[in-house]
Write an enzyme that holds these catalytic residues in place. Structure first.
Site, PDB file in Angstrom:
ATOM      1  N   GLY A  11       0.791  -1.229   0.000  1.00 48.17           N
ATOM      2  CA  GLY A  11       0.000   0.000   0.000  1.00 48.17           C
ATOM      3  C   GLY A  11       0.822   1.277   0.000  1.00 48.17           C
ATOM      4  CB  SER A  12       4.324   2.148  -0.858  1.00 45.81           C
ATOM      5  OG  SER A  12       4.453   1.627  -2.164  1.00 45.81           O
ATOM      6  CG  ASN A  13       1.587   3.194  -5.755  1.00 52.13           C
ATOM      7  OD1 ASN A  13       1.898   4.198  -6.372  1.00 52.13           O
ATOM      8  ND2 ASN A  13       2.208   2.053  -5.892  1.00 52.13           N
ATOM      9  CG  MET A  89      -1.376  -8.123  -6.343  1.00 56.18           C
ATOM     10  SD  MET A  89      -0.846  -6.930  -7.585  1.00 56.18           S
ATOM     11  CE  MET A  89       0.500  -7.763  -8.302  1.00 56.18           C
ATOM     12  NE  ARG A  90      -7.807 -12.033  -4.909  1.00 53.66           N
ATOM     13  CZ  ARG A  90      -7.439 -13.296  -4.939  1.00 53.66           C
ATOM     14  NH1 ARG A  90      -7.814 -14.053  -5.932  1.00 53.66           N
ATOM     15  NH2 ARG A  90      -6.716 -13.800  -3.975  1.00 53.66           N
ATOM     16  CG  LEU A  91      -7.117 -11.440 -13.604  1.00 53.75           C
ATOM     17  CD1 LEU A  91      -7.312 -12.604 -14.565  1.00 53.75           C
ATOM     18  CD2 LEU A  91      -6.267 -10.357 -14.247  1.00 53.75           C
ATOM     19  CG  ASN A 106      -3.908  -0.920 -12.610  1.00 53.11           C
ATOM     20  OD1 ASN A 106      -3.774  -1.157 -11.424  1.00 53.11           O
ATOM     21  ND2 ASN A 106      -3.200  -1.533 -13.547  1.00 53.11           N
ATOM     22  CG  HIS A 108       1.560  -2.105 -15.398  1.00 55.39           C
ATOM     23  ND1 HIS A 108       1.331  -3.341 -14.816  1.00 55.39           N
ATOM     24  CD2 HIS A 108       2.507  -2.290 -16.343  1.00 55.39           C
ATOM     25  CE1 HIS A 108       2.120  -4.230 -15.400  1.00 55.39           C
ATOM     26  NE2 HIS A 108       2.841  -3.627 -16.319  1.00 55.39           N
TER      27      HIS A 108
HETATM   28  C1  GRF Z   1       3.001  -1.002  -7.472  1.00 57.62           C
HETATM   29  O1  GRF Z   1       4.337  -0.941  -7.915  1.00 57.62           O
HETATM   30  C2  GRF Z   1       2.071  -1.110  -8.650  1.00 57.62           C
HETATM   31  O2  GRF Z   1       2.570  -0.515  -9.824  1.00 57.62           O
HETATM   32  C3  GRF Z   1       1.980  -2.593  -8.841  1.00 57.62           C
HETATM   33  O3  GRF Z   1       1.978  -3.142  -7.545  1.00 57.62           O
HETATM   34  C4  GRF Z   1       2.752  -2.294  -6.719  1.00 57.62           C
HETATM   35  C5  GRF Z   1       1.961  -2.048  -5.467  1.00 57.62           C
HETATM   36  O4  GRF Z   1       2.806  -1.536  -4.502  1.00 57.62           O
HETATM   37  N1  GRF Z   1       0.767  -2.942  -9.534  1.00 57.62           N
HETATM   38  P1  GRF Z   1       2.124  -0.908  -3.173  1.00 57.62           P
HETATM   39  O5  GRF Z   1       1.188  -1.974  -2.609  1.00 57.62           O
HETATM   40  O6  GRF Z   1       1.378   0.332  -3.593  1.00 57.62           O
HETATM   41  O7  GRF Z   1       3.283  -0.608  -2.276  1.00 57.62           O
END
Ligand code: GRF
Length: 200
Positions: A11-13, A89-91, A106, A108
């Site tokens: 969840g760093s984003n 991480m789910r479709l 999203n 990526h």
């Molecule tokens: C991010 O790098 C994102 O691009 C990828 O999964 C990672 C999630 O990292 N899909 P976090 O959980 O936000 O730290």
């Protein structure tokens, strides 16, 4: 606008987004964190920002559609305007994409359409690419195939490892995602087919 963040891991984003919202740089509120892993660290981060969390275990449902129906009902009840997938991480199926198409983004860790799917960072490294980066796109029915909103390039150095490159890409993500969410909150992003325009 009201935001729901979907995440499965650290969840760093989410953290970067929540900090920008807290500091008033993004005129929006994060109302909910949706997570498919009851023990994910993102839930701790959500608590630190007093953001409500909704966790679920996919294996307790008969199908993907079943839990997505529950989630959509909750999002609609809360008046969520924007879904931000950040390490979810789910479709997803049309149950979620249909009602939120154009309001679901999203992030990526590669320059789509290059290196979609899992381990975008490792794919670029293995391929021997010299430049990679991060992409924020609208979510459509495919995997990392929706219309691209913004991208940020990251150089790959000769001695880069998965860790060093991953860290540099995530630094780019922490700038790119809040910037795009800010544009959407200001109503500056328009979508026409595959064409995305950022208006002033
Ligand atoms: C991010 O790098 C994102 O691009 C990828 O999964 C990672 C999630 O990292 N899909 P976090 O959980 O936000 O730290």
């Amino acid at each position: 606008i009201k935001i729901a963040v979907f995440a499965s891991g650290s969840g760093s984003n989410f953290q970067a987004l929540a900090e920008n919202v807290r500091d008033g740089r993004i005129h929006a509120s994060i109302e909910l964190v949706v997570c498919d892993k009851p023990s994910a660290y993102v839930l701790e981060r959500a608590r630190n920002f007093q953001v409500e969390t909704y966790t679920f275990s996919p294996k307790q449902y008969a199908s993907r559609q079943a839990y997505e129906e529950e989630i959509v009902a909750m999002l609609q009840a809360k008046g969520i305007d924007l879904i931000v997938m950040a390490g979810y991480m789910r479709l997803v199926t049309s149950v979620l994409v249909e009602p939120y198409y154009g309001r679901m983004i999203n992030i990526h860790p590669a320059l789509l359409p290059a290196f979609p799917g899992i381990n975008g960072v490792g794919q670029a490294l293995e391929y021997g690419a010299k430049i990679t980066g991060a992409t924020v796109h609208f979510v459509d029915g495919g995997t990392d195939t929706g219309p691209i909103i913004a991208q940020q390039a990251v150089q790959i150095d000769d001695q880069d490892t998965l860790e060093t490159l991953g860290a540099r890409i995530q630094k780019a993500e922490y700038e790119l995602l809040p910037k795009v969410v800010g544009w959407i909150a200001e109503g500056r992003v328009s979508l026409d087919g595959r064409k995305v325009t950022i208006n002033n």
